[in-house]
Design an enzyme around this catalytic site. Structure first.
Site, PDB file in Angstrom:
ATOM      1  N   ASP A   1      -6.248 -49.050 -42.500  1.00  0.00           N
ATOM      2  CA  ASP A   1      -7.271 -50.046 -42.223  1.00  0.00           C
ATOM      3  C   ASP A   1      -6.616 -51.390 -41.918  1.00  0.00           C
ATOM      4  O   ASP A   1      -5.680 -51.810 -42.607  1.00  0.00           O
ATOM      5  CB  ASP A   1      -8.205 -50.172 -43.434  1.00  0.00           C
ATOM      6  CG  ASP A   1      -9.395 -51.066 -43.163  1.00  0.00           C
ATOM      7  OD1 ASP A   1     -10.126 -50.800 -42.211  1.00  0.00           O
ATOM      8  OD2 ASP A   1      -9.566 -52.048 -43.917  1.00  0.00           O
TER       9      ASP A   1
ATOM     10  N   GLU B   1      -5.936 -48.372 -37.318  1.00  0.00           N
ATOM     11  CA  GLU B   1      -7.223 -49.040 -37.059  1.00  0.00           C
ATOM     12  C   GLU B   1      -6.910 -50.340 -36.330  1.00  0.00           C
ATOM     13  O   GLU B   1      -6.457 -51.310 -36.932  1.00  0.00           O
ATOM     14  CB  GLU B   1      -7.954 -49.288 -38.378  1.00  0.00           C
ATOM     15  CG  GLU B   1      -9.368 -49.835 -38.203  1.00  0.00           C
ATOM     16  CD  GLU B   1      -9.408 -51.353 -38.086  1.00  0.00           C
ATOM     17  OE1 GLU B   1      -9.661 -51.840 -36.960  1.00  0.00           O
ATOM     18  OE2 GLU B   1      -9.183 -52.033 -39.093  1.00  0.00           O
TER      19      GLU B   1
ATOM     20  N   ASP C   1     -18.400 -49.154 -40.661  1.00  0.00           N
ATOM     21  CA  ASP C   1     -18.758 -50.565 -40.513  1.00  0.00           C
ATOM     22  C   ASP C   1     -19.772 -50.809 -39.397  1.00  0.00           C
ATOM     23  O   ASP C   1     -20.180 -51.961 -39.192  1.00  0.00           O
ATOM     24  CB  ASP C   1     -17.508 -51.402 -40.225  1.00  0.00           C
ATOM     25  CG  ASP C   1     -16.702 -51.695 -41.478  1.00  0.00           C
ATOM     26  OD1 ASP C   1     -17.290 -51.693 -42.581  1.00  0.00           O
ATOM     27  OD2 ASP C   1     -15.481 -51.915 -41.366  1.00  0.00           O
TER      28      ASP C   1
END
Length: 498
Positions: free
Chosen positions: A296, A344, A400
């Site tokens: 992430d 990511e 998200d």
């Protein structure tokens, strides 16, 4: 990483149905793996599995190594003769959400009962395995168990509010508290053992069924975590353990004031002096759990947004250089070459981030929602299907994003018209149109949230970035999956060679 065409589903285990108020590592997880296999999928992607703290976010865990006790299955504890069937049911009013305030205390009470039962069975079949686990994982488990015992002793206050001697880990204080809280410490070690005992069995089952498990490493750790308390030298903190600067992102698509995450910033110079041991341990631990891992906020390894801790928003921050290639060269050397990582790389991405990603041969991410919002962009980095590359992982959306149904309901007329024309669809089943579009791209991996497969709306989204309440709660209803969904997904997956 394999370039074989594959596809799968993004679903956090907490979102699975169960009789205990929250999805867990029990029968519903095994049933989901069976569904993945029967529907032609080969990937199950999860969010971070650490023990959640503030706001129940998987990205604000109490440890970078520990597992979430809420995911431990009571039904499997019954099978292991640690619980009685009469004491395990957790009633909840709404099967479509996780009521964390109710579920977590009830689950922890059950786990304490399991520990007490274990103590009363000196010849329990798991005893030797438990001792082996404690010895093997002591490099993180000893500090974590003491950290939780101390949090319990001091009524769940932040570690920076503890007495100075234990806050600063004075040797005498550590020794005294380990003796005083001995039973609590062992109970937390046992709970961690139960998590990994159940998880490892599930992982083995997934492997036998041909299902790859993808995990998630948040780049930063939570301030109120055993990692920061046990190794304050790895972070930019003041003399009392409070961060002087915190992490976040500047104003962007999601928020006009940016996102102030509040995580402490690493002291990268100190970490380098120690050979990046924290990151090597973290990756080794994660690769033992997962077949592949998504990092992430990958761009934070190149540049990260540093915000003075005194600032209430992320507006007044500045970019700082991260460790970049040096860190990953060290990690790859440790593991003997390429590592199975997804970067990511969403949001504001600079050329040097792309350069590092490609140098490491990490696939990046592409989100179809973003592609259609950008419409007829000539930018080759656009996420429209015809611009995507083999070495990318394509998503309809992520945890998200809004669900596809919710996203579609918010689009202006020009996006509406463009998408209908581009996909040659009437958009009556826009969620399946987007899944089909992802499956037929050249990307070697296509993943979509379970909410998109089920055609759910905005009330089923997992997270709203920049907010702290009402997130991470969505659960799949027990009868959500049927044979029609399974057969339709299998047909599409075969059609596009995945």
């Amino acid at each position: 990483m394999s370039t074989k065409r594959r596809s799968g589903i993004l679903l956090h285990p907490t979102s699975l149905p169960s009789a205990y108020g929250i999805g867990d590592l029990g029968s519903s997880s095994y049933a989901f793996i069976d569904f993945l296999k029967e529907s032609g999928q080969s990937i199950w992607q999860m969010l971070p599995l650490g023990p959640t703290g503030y706001s129940n976010s998987p990205y604000q865990a109490l440890s970078a190594f520990a597992g979430n006790p809420a995911l431990i299955s009571p039904e499997l504890l019954i099978e292991d003769r640690l619980l009685d069937t009469t004491e395990t049911y957790i009633a909840t009013d709404d099967l479509s959400i996780v009521d964390f305030d109710r579920v977590i205390p009830c689950k922890l009470e059950l786990l304490q009962k399991a520990y007490e039962s274990f103590k009363l069975q000196p010849h329990h079949h798991l005893r030797e395995e438990f001792h082996t686990f404690c010895s093997k994982e002591s490099y993180w488990l000893d500090d974590f168990a003491l950290f939780l015992a101390l949090k319990s002793y001091y009524e769940n206050t932040l570690w920076t509010e503890w007495p100075a001697d234990i806050r600063s880990r004075q040797p005498k204080a550590l020794e005294e508290y380990r003796e005083k809280l001995d039973d609590r410490i062992e109970s937390y070690c046992f709970i961690q053992f139960l998590f990994f005992h159940q998880y490892d069995k599930l992982h083995l089952y997934a492997q036998k069924q041909g299902i790859e498990l993808i995990g998630d490493i948040p780049i930063f750790v939570a301030q109120d975590s055993s990692d920061v308390w046990s190794h304050p030298e790895w972070f930019l903190l003041d003399k009392d353990g409070n961060p002087t600067v915190v992490a976040g992102v500047p104003p962007d698509y999601f928020s006009q004031t940016g996102q102030r995450w509040g995580n402490p910033i690493y002291d990268w110079k100190q970490l380098k002096k120690e050979g990046y041991s924290f990151w090597i341990d973290r990756f080794r631990h994660t690769f033992a759990m997962f077949d592949c891992v998504r990092i992430d906020h990958f761009r934070g390894f190149v540049d990260y947004w540093e915000i003075p801790a005194s600032q209430e928003t992320a507006i007044d921050g500045e970019w700082r250089r991260g460790p970049g290639l040096d860190l990953f060269k060290t990690i790859m050397h440790e593991f003997g070459g390429l590592i199975p990582v997804i970067a990511e790389d969403l949001g504001i991405i600079t050329d040097d981030v792309i350069e590092l990603r490609d140098m490491l041969d990490f696939p990046g991410m592409a989100v179809l929602q973003f592609g259609f919002e950008s419409m007829q962009s000539s930018d080759p980095s656009s996420f429209l299907p015809h611009n995507l590359k083999v070495n990318q992982v394509v998503y309809t959306g992520t945890h998200d994003n809004n669900t596809t149904i919710g996203w579609w309901s918010e689009q202006p007329e020009e996006v509406d018209d463009f998408l209908r024309c581009y996909l040659n669809t009437d958009a009556k089943l826009i969620n399946m149109d987007m899944i089909r579009a992802a499956l037929r791209t050249t990307c070697h991996m296509a993943i979509f949230p379970m909410q998109d497969l089920l055609g759910l709306g905005s009330d089923s989204k997992m997270n709203m970035p920049g907010t702290t309440y009402g997130n991470w709660q969505w659960r799949m209803l027990p009868d959500a999956i049927n044979s029609s969904i399974e057969k339709n997904l299998l047909r599409m997956t075969k059609l596009y060679g995945r």
